[in-house]
Design a protein around this motif. Sequence first.
Motif, PDB file in Angstrom:
ATOM      1  N   GLY A 190       0.795  -1.225   0.000  1.00 52.63           N
ATOM      2  CA  GLY A 190       0.000   0.000   0.000  1.00 52.63           C
ATOM      3  C   GLY A 190       0.827   1.273   0.000  1.00 52.63           C
ATOM      4  O   GLY A 190       0.389   2.302   0.535  1.00 52.63           O
ATOM      5  N   CYS A 191       2.001   1.228  -0.604  1.00 53.90           N
ATOM      6  CA  CYS A 191       2.850   2.424  -0.622  1.00 53.90           C
ATOM      7  C   CYS A 191       2.517   3.299  -1.836  1.00 53.90           C
ATOM      8  O   CYS A 191       1.996   2.819  -2.838  1.00 53.90           O
ATOM      9  CB  CYS A 191       4.330   2.041  -0.632  1.00 53.90           C
ATOM     10  N   ASP A 192       2.813   4.591  -1.719  1.00 47.06           N
ATOM     11  CA  ASP A 192       2.622   5.497  -2.850  1.00 47.06           C
ATOM     12  C   ASP A 192       3.962   6.022  -3.375  1.00 47.06           C
ATOM     13  O   ASP A 192       3.993   6.834  -4.295  1.00 47.06           O
ATOM     14  CB  ASP A 192       1.701   6.654  -2.490  1.00 47.06           C
ATOM     15  N   ALA A 193       5.068   5.569  -2.766  1.00 46.32           N
ATOM     16  CA  ALA A 193       6.399   5.963  -3.223  1.00 46.32           C
ATOM     17  C   ALA A 193       7.364   4.814  -3.000  1.00 46.32           C
ATOM     18  O   ALA A 193       7.385   4.214  -1.915  1.00 46.32           O
ATOM     19  CB  ALA A 193       6.882   7.211  -2.496  1.00 46.32           C
ATOM     20  N   TYR A 194       8.136   4.503  -4.021  1.00 40.41           N
ATOM     21  CA  TYR A 194       9.168   3.476  -3.902  1.00 40.41           C
ATOM     22  C   TYR A 194      10.518   4.147  -4.114  1.00 40.41           C
ATOM     23  O   TYR A 194      10.727   4.846  -5.104  1.00 40.41           O
ATOM     24  CB  TYR A 194       8.983   2.360  -4.928  1.00 40.41           C
ATOM     25  N   ILE A 195      11.435   3.934  -3.168  1.00 42.47           N
ATOM     26  CA  ILE A 195      12.753   4.555  -3.215  1.00 42.47           C
ATOM     27  C   ILE A 195      13.786   3.465  -3.415  1.00 42.47           C
ATOM     28  O   ILE A 195      13.832   2.485  -2.662  1.00 42.47           O
ATOM     29  CB  ILE A 195      13.069   5.335  -1.918  1.00 42.47           C
ATOM     30  N   GLU A 240       6.514   3.673 -15.712  1.00 47.13           N
ATOM     31  CA  GLU A 240       5.754   2.462 -15.417  1.00 47.13           C
ATOM     32  C   GLU A 240       5.297   2.438 -13.958  1.00 47.13           C
ATOM     33  O   GLU A 240       4.217   1.936 -13.640  1.00 47.13           O
ATOM     34  CB  GLU A 240       6.577   1.221 -15.768  1.00 47.13           C
ATOM     35  N   PHE A 241       6.090   2.981 -13.057  1.00 49.02           N
ATOM     36  CA  PHE A 241       5.660   3.098 -11.672  1.00 49.02           C
ATOM     37  C   PHE A 241       4.532   4.120 -11.569  1.00 49.02           C
ATOM     38  O   PHE A 241       3.534   3.887 -10.873  1.00 49.02           O
ATOM     39  CB  PHE A 241       6.832   3.509 -10.775  1.00 49.02           C
ATOM     40  N   ALA A 242       4.684   5.248 -12.258  1.00 46.46           N
ATOM     41  CA  ALA A 242       3.662   6.293 -12.217  1.00 46.46           C
ATOM     42  C   ALA A 242       2.324   5.781 -12.749  1.00 46.46           C
ATOM     43  O   ALA A 242       1.250   6.178 -12.258  1.00 46.46           O
ATOM     44  CB  ALA A 242       4.119   7.504 -13.025  1.00 46.46           C
ATOM     45  N   ALA A 243       2.370   4.896 -13.741  1.00 50.35           N
ATOM     46  CA  ALA A 243       1.143   4.328 -14.299  1.00 50.35           C
ATOM     47  C   ALA A 243       0.373   3.523 -13.253  1.00 50.35           C
ATOM     48  O   ALA A 243      -0.840   3.330 -13.378  1.00 50.35           O
ATOM     49  CB  ALA A 243       1.477   3.449 -15.499  1.00 50.35           C
ATOM     50  N   GLU A 244       1.079   3.064 -12.222  1.00 53.93           N
ATOM     51  CA  GLU A 244       0.448   2.321 -11.132  1.00 53.93           C
ATOM     52  C   GLU A 244       0.174   3.216  -9.921  1.00 53.93           C
ATOM     53  O   GLU A 244      -0.186   2.735  -8.846  1.00 53.93           O
ATOM     54  CB  GLU A 244       1.348   1.153 -10.704  1.00 53.93           C
ATOM     55  N   GLY A 245       0.382   4.529 -10.090  1.00 55.79           N
ATOM     56  CA  GLY A 245       0.131   5.462  -9.010  1.00 55.79           C
ATOM     57  C   GLY A 245       1.219   5.496  -7.958  1.00 55.79           C
ATOM     58  O   GLY A 245       0.968   5.888  -6.810  1.00 55.79           O
ATOM     59  N   ILE A 246       2.426   5.121  -8.347  1.00 63.57           N
ATOM     60  CA  ILE A 246       3.546   5.041  -7.399  1.00 63.57           C
ATOM     61  C   ILE A 246       4.684   5.930  -7.882  1.00 63.57           C
ATOM     62  O   ILE A 246       5.122   5.842  -9.032  1.00 63.57           O
ATOM     63  CB  ILE A 246       4.048   3.584  -7.265  1.00 63.57           C
ATOM     64  N   ARG A 247       5.145   6.800  -7.015  1.00 65.16           N
ATOM     65  CA  ARG A 247       6.294   7.655  -7.334  1.00 65.16           C
ATOM     66  C   ARG A 247       7.583   6.863  -7.148  1.00 65.16           C
ATOM     67  O   ARG A 247       7.751   6.180  -6.149  1.00 65.16           O
ATOM     68  CB  ARG A 247       6.290   8.888  -6.438  1.00 65.16           C
TER      69      ARG A 247
END
Length: 233
Positions: free
Chosen positions: A161-166, A179-186
Amino acid sequence: MKLGMMQPYFYPYLGYWQLMNYVDEYIIYDDVNFIKGGWIHRNRIKINCEAQYFGIKIKKPSQNRKICDHEMSMSEKDRMDLLKKVQNAYVHAPYYKEVAELFEKTVMYDAVGVGEFLEYSNRAIADYLGIKTKIYTASGLKMNHEHRGQQRILDVCKERGCDAYINAIGGTNIYSKDEFAAEGIRLNFLRMNPDIVYEQGKGDFLPGLSILDVMMYNSKDELSELLNRYTLE
């Protein structure tokens, strides 16, 4: 929620801990294949003004088996030799006493599995550094194993359930921000500042050594400051 995930390494470099400190949840990625020439079982410290390897022994290491499926192969003599090696290298360092106690505690930890051993040592180091991030193991979370590479990371992000992956800076050629942004993830990459220098005893400063070297020469306040010397890209 910011998520980070990397393989477990033996006393890894400062950037590893900067990433762990920055995120809200950190997953020790222990259910991927072992890499023989990597940093899972070894790192480098300063000995006689040179960067030299130190590390642990693993029973029949294979790149065809997961990290968490490997077993330790450390005799009592192996452990004592490792402690002696570090003592000879750092006995005159300003924070030797407290860091040597931490190192001995982790080296002497009687674990059968490599994953368990590295999880224990990484949690102990994180505690010493004052890192409050929630830490999990991939094997313990029993996450989706259907995909590999970037898609598995995306699966994990969605499961947690994260919205950002570092990710560490080395992943810039592996993962796609679009591709991450397309899944709603920064998606961001953390780069340790290249100008980090600290008092390191005799000889020239050697960058990129194990966190053990950093801890030997820096107070906890100084370590806290070093944890925040990075850029996000």
